[in-house]
Design an enzyme around this catalytic site. Structure first.
Site, mmCIF file in Angstrom:
data_model
loop_
_atom_site.group_PDB
_atom_site.id
_atom_site.type_symbol
_atom_site.label_atom_id
_atom_site.label_comp_id
_atom_site.label_asym_id
_atom_site.label_seq_id
_atom_site.Cartn_x
_atom_site.Cartn_y
_atom_site.Cartn_z
ATOM 1 C CB THR A 113 -9.911 -90.474 86.566
ATOM 2 O OG1 THR A 113 -9.255 -91.128 87.028
ATOM 3 C CG2 THR A 113 -9.369 -88.911 86.145
ATOM 4 C CE LYS B 112 -19.428 -93.431 63.595
ATOM 5 N NZ LYS B 112 -20.206 -92.327 62.951
ATOM 6 C CG HIS C 165 -3.408 -89.042 86.576
ATOM 7 N ND1 HIS C 165 -3.927 -88.372 87.047
ATOM 8 C CD2 HIS C 165 -4.467 -90.589 87.201
ATOM 9 C CE1 HIS C 165 -5.752 -88.652 87.179
ATOM 10 N NE2 HIS C 165 -5.536 -90.349 87.225
ATOM 11 N NE ARG D 166 -7.554 -91.537 82.697
ATOM 12 C CZ ARG D 166 -7.348 -92.454 83.667
ATOM 13 N NH1 ARG D 166 -7.959 -93.522 83.347
ATOM 14 N NH2 ARG D 166 -7.037 -92.099 85.038
HETATM 15 N N1 CP Z 1 -6.021 -93.659 89.516
HETATM 16 C C1 CP Z 1 -6.797 -94.054 88.230
HETATM 17 O O1 CP Z 1 -6.281 -92.917 88.007
HETATM 18 O O2 CP Z 1 -8.103 -94.701 88.471
HETATM 19 P P1 CP Z 1 -8.671 -94.799 87.705
HETATM 20 O O3 CP Z 1 -7.698 -95.356 86.090
HETATM 21 O O4 CP Z 1 -9.696 -95.651 88.021
HETATM 22 O O5 CP Z 1 -9.043 -93.639 86.908
#
Ligand code: CP
Length: 327
Positions: free
Chosen positions: A74, A101, A151, A123
């Site tokens: 991602t 921190k 997601h 994320r």
């Molecule tokens: N599919 C996916 O979110 O992979 P990553 O965790 O590598 O971003």
């Protein structure tokens, strides 16, 4: 700018803009917005095939990629997408930020916001973190995976890959097998595929079944053969040991024996079935190597299509097309 004409592949009513400032979840999106993103991604994919893979659609825009959880696909895919659209990008990871921190996510983000980015890609391990930023920030927020919630760009790239192979989403039998309980990929895919008319089956051990599964409008079973019989698409989900507190499975070997995707099991599906996995995958747990590397696997297509889909989302949120006010 030389973006190609966007084809209206599904012949759905044409919308030309998203009705929102942020992309937080698939649950929020209307089917015509999903079609718009997928159609726009087709145009973006063409850019990636050119000798010079760059257009000025986001020239002068600044995008911050804020990743508080590990990511390979991602994070790199967003970064490549931003560069292909000529945005100025910077990457911040938890270990290199002041969160290490003791600063809160809200304070970190408000400090970044003070530097006038146009978009923040987040994320985070907490479900709802992106919704918090959406309320705090003027910038557009894109959810790159929040805890066990959603997601959305993963589900969009999955749908793009299915549509590319099968020419449709409606009416397909899609079997999603694995750790259902902890999966944000599952939730986003269920919302997207059911909105677009697919027949969705979910399958996993009872201990890892989706909570309150009846409200999602899918078939649920712990019998793998029932889930994958005559399926058009098999999507495997990772066993997320890092999110498990306690013993959900007797052993990974036992899981593979009962739920792992093998060549023998694949014979129950339709002859032209495609096998998907969002990654990272555990070979010998969710999937046998001969399936992961075999002729039915579209796992690397998913990764490739992730760039085009993320280009489409970036472009539609802060590019030339102004978003409409949410209905
Ligand atoms: N599919 C996916 O979110 O992979 P990553 O965790 O590598 O971003």
């Amino acid at each position: 700018m030389s973006l190609p004409v966007i084809p209206n592949v599904n012949e759905t009513p044409v919308v030309t803009a998203l009705r929102r400032k942020d992309l937080l979840s698939i649950a929020d999106l209307a089917p015509d917005e999903i079609s718009l993103i997928l159609d726009t991604a087709e145009a973006m994919k063409e850019i990636g095939l050119r000798p010079i893979k760059k257009v000025p659609a986001l020239r002068g825009k600044t995008v911050v990629n804020l990743f508080f959880e590990a990511s390979t696909r991602t994070r790199t895919s967003f970064e490549i997408a931003e560069k292909r659209l000529s945005a100025d990008t910077l990457n911040i990871a938890a270990v290199s930020s002041s969160v290490a921190k003791g600063e809160s996510l809200a304070d970190t983000t408000l400090n970044l916001e003070a530097m006038q980015p146009d978009m923040i890609v987040l994320r985070h391990s907490s479900s709802g973190a992106c919704h918090l930023l959406s309320r705090l920030c003027r910038s557009a927020i894109i959810n790159a995976g929040d805890g066990m919630h959603e997601h959305p760009t993963q589900a969009l790239l999955d749908a793009f890959t299915i549509r590319e192979r099968k020419k449709r989403l409606a009416g397909l039998k899609v079997a999603i097998v694995g750790d259902l309980l902890h999966s944000r990929v599952l939730r986003s895919n269920i919302y997207l595929l059911t909105k677009m008319g697919a027949d969705v089956w979910v399958c996993g051990p009872p201990t890892l079944m989706l909570t309150d599964v009846a409200r999602f409008g899918v078939h649920a079973t712990s019998t793998i053969d029932e889930a994958i019989a005559d399926s058009d698409v098999i999507m495997l989900l990772r066993i997320q040991l890092e999110r498990m507190e306690g013993a959900f499975l007797p052993s990974l070997r036992e899981y593979f024996n009962v739920f792992g995707m093998t060549e023998a099991r694949l014979r129950l599906a339709r002859p032209n079935v495609i096998v998907m996995h969002p990654g990272p995958m555990n070979r010998g747990v969710e999937i046998a190597s001969e399936v992961a590397d075999g002729p039915y696997s579209v796992i690397h297509d998913q990764v490739a299509n992730g760039v085009a889909v993320r280009m489409a989302v970036l472009y539609l949120l802060v590019g030339g097309v102004k978003h409409e006010t949410a209905a």
